[in-house]
Structure formats: structure tokens, C-alpha cells
Design a protein around this motif. Structure first.
Motif, PDB file in Angstrom:
ATOM      1  N   VAL A  50       0.856  -1.190   0.000  1.00  0.00           N
ATOM      2  CA  VAL A  50       0.000   0.000   0.000  1.00  0.00           C
ATOM      3  C   VAL A  50       0.891   1.239   0.000  1.00  0.00           C
ATOM      4  CG1 VAL A  50      -1.971   1.120   1.097  1.00  0.00           C
ATOM      5  CG2 VAL A  50      -1.558  -1.322   1.484  1.00  0.00           C
ATOM      6  N   GLY A  51       0.862   1.989  -1.097  1.00  0.00           N
ATOM      7  CA  GLY A  51       1.660   3.212  -1.191  1.00  0.00           C
ATOM      8  C   GLY A  51       2.784   3.065  -2.192  1.00  0.00           C
ATOM      9  N   ALA A  52       2.952   4.099  -3.035  1.00  0.00           N
ATOM     10  CA  ALA A  52       3.998   4.052  -4.070  1.00  0.00           C
ATOM     11  C   ALA A  52       4.939   5.243  -3.953  1.00  0.00           C
ATOM     12  CB  ALA A  52       3.355   3.984  -5.453  1.00  0.00           C
ATOM     13  N   VAL A  80      -0.698  -0.738  -4.696  1.00  0.00           N
ATOM     14  CA  VAL A  80      -1.844   0.184  -4.710  1.00  0.00           C
ATOM     15  C   VAL A  80      -1.417   1.603  -4.346  1.00  0.00           C
ATOM     16  CG1 VAL A  80      -4.238   0.464  -3.931  1.00  0.00           C
ATOM     17  CG2 VAL A  80      -3.124  -1.762  -3.710  1.00  0.00           C
ATOM     18  N   ASP A  81      -1.860   2.554  -5.126  1.00  0.00           N
ATOM     19  CA  ASP A  81      -1.647   3.976  -4.814  1.00  0.00           C
ATOM     20  C   ASP A  81      -2.635   4.773  -5.663  1.00  0.00           C
ATOM     21  OD1 ASP A  81       0.909   5.806  -3.580  1.00  0.00           O
ATOM     22  OD2 ASP A  81      -0.322   6.790  -5.106  1.00  0.00           O
ATOM     23  N   PRO A  82      -3.151   5.875  -5.140  1.00  0.00           N
ATOM     24  CA  PRO A  82      -4.075   6.659  -5.971  1.00  0.00           C
ATOM     25  C   PRO A  82      -3.372   7.363  -7.130  1.00  0.00           C
ATOM     26  CG  PRO A  82      -3.977   7.536  -3.711  1.00  0.00           C
ATOM     27  CD  PRO A  82      -3.053   6.369  -3.763  1.00  0.00           C
ATOM     28  N   GLY A  86       5.447   8.751  -7.214  1.00  0.00           N
ATOM     29  CA  GLY A  86       6.654   8.938  -6.395  1.00  0.00           C
ATOM     30  C   GLY A  86       6.414   9.477  -4.998  1.00  0.00           C
ATOM     31  N   GLY A  87       5.157   9.568  -4.560  1.00  0.00           N
ATOM     32  CA  GLY A  87       4.871  10.025  -3.192  1.00  0.00           C
ATOM     33  C   GLY A  87       5.196  11.498  -3.002  1.00  0.00           C
ATOM     34  N   ARG A  88       5.433  11.872  -1.744  1.00  0.00           N
ATOM     35  CA  ARG A  88       5.587  13.294  -1.399  1.00  0.00           C
ATOM     36  C   ARG A  88       6.869  13.911  -1.941  1.00  0.00           C
ATOM     37  NH1 ARG A  88       4.053  16.531   2.567  1.00  0.00           N
ATOM     38  NH2 ARG A  88       1.807  16.473   2.666  1.00  0.00           N
ATOM     39  N   ARG A  92       5.561  17.158  -3.320  1.00  0.00           N
ATOM     40  CA  ARG A  92       5.736  18.296  -2.410  1.00  0.00           C
ATOM     41  C   ARG A  92       7.164  18.831  -2.306  1.00  0.00           C
ATOM     42  NH1 ARG A  92       0.908  17.429  -2.496  1.00  0.00           N
ATOM     43  NH2 ARG A  92      -0.533  17.517  -0.743  1.00  0.00           N
ATOM     44  N   TYR A  93       8.160  17.955  -2.469  1.00  0.00           N
ATOM     45  CA  TYR A  93       9.521  18.383  -2.103  1.00  0.00           C
ATOM     46  C   TYR A  93      10.466  18.565  -3.283  1.00  0.00           C
ATOM     47  CZ  TYR A  93       7.662  16.197   2.170  1.00  0.00           C
ATOM     48  OH  TYR A  93       6.860  15.818   3.217  1.00  0.00           O
ATOM     49  N   ARG A  94       9.947  18.707  -4.482  1.00  0.00           N
ATOM     50  CA  ARG A  94      10.860  18.778  -5.635  1.00  0.00           C
ATOM     51  C   ARG A  94      11.870  19.917  -5.518  1.00  0.00           C
ATOM     52  NH1 ARG A  94       9.993  15.640 -10.114  1.00  0.00           N
ATOM     53  NH2 ARG A  94      11.217  17.052 -11.401  1.00  0.00           N
ATOM     54  N   SER A  98      18.309  18.309  -0.884  1.00  0.00           N
ATOM     55  CA  SER A  98      18.334  17.038  -0.142  1.00  0.00           C
ATOM     56  C   SER A  98      19.235  17.154   1.079  1.00  0.00           C
ATOM     57  CB  SER A  98      18.844  15.905  -1.039  1.00  0.00           C
ATOM     58  OG  SER A  98      20.242  16.004  -1.201  1.00  0.00           O
ATOM     59  N   ASN A  99      18.926  16.343   2.082  1.00  0.00           N
ATOM     60  CA  ASN A  99      19.822  16.290   3.240  1.00  0.00           C
ATOM     61  C   ASN A  99      20.703  15.049   3.166  1.00  0.00           C
ATOM     62  OD1 ASN A  99      18.031  14.281   3.922  1.00  0.00           O
ATOM     63  ND2 ASN A  99      16.963  15.485   5.458  1.00  0.00           N
ATOM     64  N   THR A 100      20.605  14.333   2.045  1.00  0.00           N
ATOM     65  CA  THR A 100      21.496  13.183   1.853  1.00  0.00           C
ATOM     66  C   THR A 100      22.308  13.406   0.587  1.00  0.00           C
ATOM     67  OG1 THR A 100      19.605  12.094   0.833  1.00  0.00           O
ATOM     68  CG2 THR A 100      20.182  11.384   3.029  1.00  0.00           C
ATOM     69  N   LEU A 104      23.908   8.250  -2.407  1.00  0.00           N
ATOM     70  CA  LEU A 104      22.965   7.338  -1.752  1.00  0.00           C
ATOM     71  C   LEU A 104      21.730   7.092  -2.620  1.00  0.00           C
ATOM     72  CD1 LEU A 104      23.085   8.313   2.027  1.00  0.00           C
ATOM     73  CD2 LEU A 104      24.207   6.423   0.852  1.00  0.00           C
ATOM     74  N   PHE A 105      21.323   8.098  -3.380  1.00  0.00           N
ATOM     75  CA  PHE A 105      20.199   7.889  -4.308  1.00  0.00           C
ATOM     76  C   PHE A 105      20.632   6.926  -5.422  1.00  0.00           C
ATOM     77  CE2 PHE A 105      19.030  12.361  -2.878  1.00  0.00           C
ATOM     78  CZ  PHE A 105      18.017  11.942  -2.038  1.00  0.00           C
ATOM     79  N   VAL A 106      21.876   7.107  -5.886  1.00  0.00           N
ATOM     80  CA  VAL A 106      22.384   6.248  -6.967  1.00  0.00           C
ATOM     81  C   VAL A 106      22.488   4.802  -6.460  1.00  0.00           C
ATOM     82  CG1 VAL A 106      24.360   5.816  -8.490  1.00  0.00           C
ATOM     83  CG2 VAL A 106      23.583   8.172  -8.087  1.00  0.00           C
ATOM     84  N   THR A 200       2.409   4.024   3.800  1.00  0.00           N
ATOM     85  CA  THR A 200       1.396   5.037   3.533  1.00  0.00           C
ATOM     86  C   THR A 200       1.857   6.463   3.825  1.00  0.00           C
ATOM     87  OG1 THR A 200       0.544   4.281   5.656  1.00  0.00           O
ATOM     88  CG2 THR A 200      -0.660   3.595   3.718  1.00  0.00           C
ATOM     89  N   GLY A 201       3.087   6.639   4.302  1.00  0.00           N
ATOM     90  CA  GLY A 201       3.670   7.969   4.401  1.00  0.00           C
ATOM     91  C   GLY A 201       3.173   8.820   5.561  1.00  0.00           C
ATOM     92  N   SER A 202       3.752  10.000   5.663  1.00  0.00           N
ATOM     93  CA  SER A 202       3.431  10.956   6.729  1.00  0.00           C
ATOM     94  C   SER A 202       3.269  12.340   6.125  1.00  0.00           C
ATOM     95  CB  SER A 202       4.569  11.008   7.754  1.00  0.00           C
ATOM     96  OG  SER A 202       4.746   9.754   8.354  1.00  0.00           O
ATOM     97  N   GLY A 353       7.117  19.024  12.909  1.00  0.00           N
ATOM     98  CA  GLY A 353       7.161  17.575  12.759  1.00  0.00           C
ATOM     99  C   GLY A 353       6.150  17.022  11.770  1.00  0.00           C
ATOM    100  N   TYR A 354       6.244  15.712  11.594  1.00  0.00           N
ATOM    101  CA  TYR A 354       5.413  14.991  10.634  1.00  0.00           C
ATOM    102  C   TYR A 354       4.682  13.868  11.370  1.00  0.00           C
ATOM    103  CZ  TYR A 354       7.922  17.572   7.099  1.00  0.00           C
ATOM    104  OH  TYR A 354       8.414  18.598   6.333  1.00  0.00           O
ATOM    105  N   ALA A 355       3.469  13.574  10.937  1.00  0.00           N
ATOM    106  CA  ALA A 355       2.706  12.493  11.578  1.00  0.00           C
ATOM    107  C   ALA A 355       2.190  11.542  10.505  1.00  0.00           C
ATOM    108  CB  ALA A 355       1.540  13.082  12.359  1.00  0.00           C
ATOM    109  N   LEU A 359      -4.445   5.493   8.395  1.00  0.00           N
ATOM    110  CA  LEU A 359      -4.271   4.142   7.841  1.00  0.00           C
ATOM    111  C   LEU A 359      -5.615   3.597   7.378  1.00  0.00           C
ATOM    112  CD1 LEU A 359      -1.916   2.583  10.539  1.00  0.00           C
ATOM    113  CD2 LEU A 359      -1.305   3.555   8.324  1.00  0.00           C
ATOM    114  N   PRO A 360      -5.587   2.586   6.518  1.00  0.00           N
ATOM    115  CA  PRO A 360      -6.839   1.893   6.216  1.00  0.00           C
ATOM    116  C   PRO A 360      -7.427   1.328   7.515  1.00  0.00           C
ATOM    117  CG  PRO A 360      -5.028   1.107   4.825  1.00  0.00           C
ATOM    118  CD  PRO A 360      -4.423   2.018   5.830  1.00  0.00           C
ATOM    119  N   ARG A 361      -8.734   1.075   7.521  1.00  0.00           N
ATOM    120  CA  ARG A 361      -9.366   0.464   8.703  1.00  0.00           C
ATOM    121  C   ARG A 361      -8.827  -0.968   8.853  1.00  0.00           C
ATOM    122  NH1 ARG A 361     -14.054   0.544   6.679  1.00  0.00           N
ATOM    123  NH2 ARG A 361     -14.545  -1.672   6.616  1.00  0.00           N
TER     124      ARG A 361
END
Ligand SMILES: Cc1cc2nc3c(=O)[nH]c(=O)nc-3n(C[C@H](O)[C@H](O)[C@H](O)COP(=O)(O)OP(=O)(O)OC[C@H]3O[C@@H](n4cnc5c(N)ncnc54)[C@H](O)[C@@H]3O)c2cc1C
Length: 445
Positions: A50-52, A80-82, A86-88, A92-94, A98-100, A104-106, A200-202, A353-355, A359-361
């Protein structure tokens, strides 16, 4: 029948041909690089992810590495993902630095065989060669990492053992008589499986801090995601109006927001001022002998360099940023500090912070059958599993819920450094290291 590795290569060739070819294929349905299935055609899955976002991509790659133990057979891994975008990190963060480090991405893109196959099949230049062309021991804009996620997503979606389902998982019910989960989708359909991984991310914590809420002051809230995107942030304020933005927090995100606001104040928005409310001294990651102190909580990369040059107690008074930022120290006197300093502000950005996203039921049908009941769960940050709350919290006695796992920013690994400090390991490479370590346990029959 064509061997699945060969089928993957052929599909990859379609999927990685570049945008023009891909959009042509999308319009001509049959060989679309994204094969979205209706859930009705997914009666039984080897696993459901769940989550891509980067977390889900990591889990799919690692589960495929264990295809034999997963006993895929004719069954597929349902992903599954709507959005499958690539998620957030992409949505959101393009624009965020980066802080890495780039390497490390490679490394991430070469860590499992399905990723390597995608990289190999992707015509150059591509998202990975773009990363490889950058200095490897420095950070980069997260758009580079986001593009790599899109490239891997596109490739994984055509893997012969993967079926992508565009939509949301709304429920997952475990039948304890069979240890089979029934996973429900927002289109009302469902699939059964013995394994489900929540990636499912934060999202940023948006609830107003109690000390601020008490003041009932009408400040215009600026979403943290907006404040992290300079191009959108610039559109948020009137360039000729007197504007004072309260920034709350001293995290990596808070420092990035301060950087963005200072840039605006010194260019297009000369009337913009900032009040920075913090109760913590700045904390930096430190490169030790073979490990990093405050690896997950300390400032790194551009944010750390800028903070050292401009915000530290020693550098702040002589830095040009002190002309636009007023520091407000809140430790031990939060209410008093906000009461005195907030009235002069027009806007507020909370970087506190992030929360976890909701989640799905999650429900369970007990060994005696009957109605499904809500599952009350705790996450075990050492093995990626969940256990029932209310039972023993001693590790060997924990009642682990069969077949339910978590990864990514919502379910990170808990790590202890050589000095005994405990942190939660968040980032592409850290997700990869953790998932690689725990997935062999997840797929054991
Ligand atoms: C400001 C910031 C900077 C960062 N910088 C870096 C960095 O430099 N380097 C690094 O390695 N990491 C970085 N990270 C950390 C991390 O890599 C990202 O946060 C990453 O986006 C987390 O990936 P994820 O897959 O766990 O979550 P997300 O990216 O949030 O993805 C979750 C996915 O799950 C889907 N989803 C949610 N619920 C459901 C459901 N019920 N059904 C189906 N799908 C669902 C969502 O649509 C989404 O696509 C940064 C994080 C932040 C906040």
C-alpha cells in the motif's frame, strides 16, 4: 510460455522508451506501461503493498527479490496507490535541497535486481544518469530523486509479478482462522492475501500548538509544504505589503523555510520580516569515524551550512539575515513569548514535525468467527511488524499480527548509535537498508 524475466525486459523496453512513446502506449491501452487493473480482477495476491512513495518502491523491489519464498506462482504482488507519482518527494519536495548525498540515491537504484533491470533498460540520458552527472558527495534538489522514483515506478509497474491498482486501500481484515487478509479498495472491490505492507507515508503536523491556540490570534497559516516550495511561497505574500511571518521550530524543515523566506525578503518581497520562535538550540549532524552522530535529527547539507553561517548564536548578530529575522527564544516561557511576540505577525508557519497519514481500517475476525473487530496495534520498529496492544510488550511474548508489515517514513527503523542515542531512520537509503534486512523474515512461510 515466455520466461518472466524475458517478459519483464520486453515490457521494460516499452515502459522506458521515454514520454512520447509512453503516452502513445497509454492511449493505445493494450501495451500501456502502467497496467492498472480493476480490483475485481485481483481475487488473490502474493502480497499487497500500500503506497507508491519511496517506501513502497523499496518494499516492492525487495519483495520481488524473494519471489520464490513469496510463492507468487500465478498470483501477483498487488501494488496500490491513488497516483503512482513517487509520493511526497515528487508531489511536495521537488524544490527542497536534499539532506542526503547524491551517491545514496544512486546506490538505492542499484540495490535490488528489479531496479537494476529498470536502470539497464532505460534509454540514456535518464533520471539516473542525471543523478550520476552530479557531484556524488554533495546534496541535490530532491527533484532528481523524485524523477528516479518515477522511473523506477514506471518500470516496476510492468514487472510480470506486479499488478498496479490505482486507488486507495480503505480496509484490511484478517481472518484468524486462515491468516488471510481481505483488503478493500475505495472502488468497493477487494483482494485476498497473506501479506500486506503499509507504506502510507506521513504529512506535516498542522494542528495549531496549544500555546498559540490559546491566544486566539488571527494569523494566516502557511502550509509547511507551501513554505518548502520557494516558487509557490513567493505567490503567497503580497510583495508590497508589510508582512511578518512567524516560523515555529528548529528542525531541518524549519531552517529550509527560514532560508526560503530570507531569499524572498532580499529579492521580490523587501517588506517581508520573520519572527523565528524556537525552544531548541540548533543541532547538527556530525561525521564521526564511520558513522554519523545525529544522523536523523541533526541539520545536514545546505540547511546546515546556511544555519552555521547565519543563525548560530555566534554568527547571527553579524549576519545580514539578522536584519530580517528576529529570534524569539521560547524555552521554559512559551506562553509568555508567544503572547509578547505573535501580535506583530501576519502569517504563521509551523514546522513542528510529521505524523503518519491515516491508515486503512484494520480489523480482525477471531478464531471463533463472528463479526470483524478493530485491531489495536503497535508497530515494532526493529522488525517492521505489528503486534496487538494490551498484550505483553516483552519482545518474545508479543502477539505479532501475521502478515502485516510497515515501512517508509510512517514506519521507520529505530536505530541506536555508538553513543547510545536512539533515532528513527528516515530516508531512501535507510528505508532500503531496513527493508532489505527485515523482508527475509516477512516472506518466511
Ligand atoms: C522536507 C523533507 C525532506 C526530505 N529530504 C530527504 C532527503 O534529502 N533524502 C532522503 O533520502 N529522504 C528525505 N526525506 C525523507 C523521505 O525520503 C520522504 O519523506 C519520502 O517521501 C517518504 O516516503 P514514503 O513512501 O514513506 O511516504 P510518501 O512519500 O508520503 O508516500 C506515501 C504514498 O502512500 C500513498 N498512500 C497513502 N495512503 C494510502 C492508501 N490508503 N492506499 C493507497 N495508497 C496510499 C500516498 O498516495 C503516497 O503516494 C525528506 C522528508 C521531508 C519531509
Amino acid at each position: 510460455m515466455m520466461p518472466s524475466s524475458q517478459a519483464f525486459k520486453i515490457r521494460l523496453a516499452y515502459a522506458t522508451r521515454g514520454l512520447t512513446a509512453a503516452s502513445h502506449l497509454l492511449h493505445h491501452g493494450k501495451h500501456s506501461p502502467y497496467r492498472f487493473y480493476s480490483a475485481a480482477s485481483l481475487p488473490s495476491a502474493s502480497a499487497v503493498v500500500v503506497g507508491a512513495g519511496p517506501g513502497g518502491i523499496t518494499v516492492v523491489g525487495n519483495l520481488l527479490e524473494h519471489g520464490a519464498e513469496l510463492q507468487t506462482g500465478q498470483r501477483k504482488l498487488v501494488w496500490v496507490d491513488p497516483h503512482f507519482q513517487g509520493g511526497r518527494v515528487n508531489s511536495r519536495y521537488r524544490e527542497v535541497p536534499s539532506n542526503t548525498k547524491v551517491n545514496l540515491f544512486v546506490q538505492f537504484a542499484h540495490e535490488v535486481s528489479s531496479f537494476k533491470a529498470i536502470v539497464k533498460a532505460s534509454p540514456k540520458p535518464n533520471a539516473l544518469t542525471a543523478l550520476q552527472d552530479l557531484p556524488q558527495d554533495q546534496g541535490c534538489r530532491l527533484s532528481y530523486a523524485a524523477d528516479m522514483c518515477l522511473m523506477l515506478t514506471k518500470g516496476l509497474a510492468v514487472h510480470p509479478q506486479v499488478q498496479s491498482h490505482q486507488g486507495e486501500v480503505t480496509s484490511a481484515t484478517l481472518d484468524e482462522r486462515t491468516n488471510i487478509w481481505t483488503v478493500g479498495f475505495d472502488d468497493g472491490q477487494h483482494v485476498t492475501t497473506s501479506k500486506i505492507a503499509l507504506c502510507t507515508g506521513s504529512s506535516p503536523v498542522s494542528k495549531t500548538l496549544p500555546a498559540i491556540e490559546k491566544l486566539h490570534q488571527s494569523l494566516a497559516p502557511v502550509d509547511l509544504d507551501v513554505a518548502l516550495s520557494p516558487s509557490i511561497l513567493a505567490e503567497t505574500f503580497d510583495p508590497v505589503a508589510n508582512t511578518t511571518v512567524a516560523v515555529v521550530g528548529a528542525s531541518h524543515s524549519a531552517i529550509l523555510v527560514l532560508m526560503n523566506l530570507v531569499k524572498l525578503a532580499s529579492s521580490s518581497h523587501p517588506h517581508l520580516r520573520i519572527k523565528w520562535f524556537t525552544r531548541n538550540e540548533l543541532r547538527y549532524a556530525e561525521y564521526m569515524d564511520g558513522w554519523i552522530l545525529r544522523d536523523n535529527t541533526g541539520l545536514k547539507g545546505q540547511a546546515a551550512d546556511w544555519a552555521r553561517q547565519n543563525l548560530d548564536n555566534e554568527t547571527f548578530p553579524d549576519s545580514p539575515v539578522s536584519k530580517v529575522i528576529t529570534k524569539v527564544w521560547t524555552a521554559g516561557k512559551e506562553e509568555e513569548a508567544y503572547k509578547a511576540e505573535l501580535p506583530g505577525c501576519t502569517h504563521i508557519v509551523q514546522a513542528v514535525g510529521y505524523a503518519r497519514n491515516s491508515l486503512p481500517r484494520l480489523e480482525v475476525i477471531g478464531k471463533d468467527g463472528g463479526d470483524a473487530k478493530p485491531l489495536q496495534l503497535e508497530y515494532d520498529n526493529l522488525n517492521g511488524r505489528f503486534y496487538k496492544t494490551g498484550g505483553s510488550n516483552v519482545e518474545p511474548e508479543r502477539q505479532y499480527v501475521p502478515g502485516l508489515f510497515g515501512a517508509g517514513i510512517a514506519f521507520p527503523e529505530r536505530v541506536t548509535d555508538p553513543h547510545g542515542n536512539v533515532e528513527y531512520a528516515v530516508g531512501f537509503w535507510k528505508f532500503m537498508k531496513f527493508v532489505k534486512k527485515v523482508v527475509p523474515g516477512w516472506v518466511k512461510p
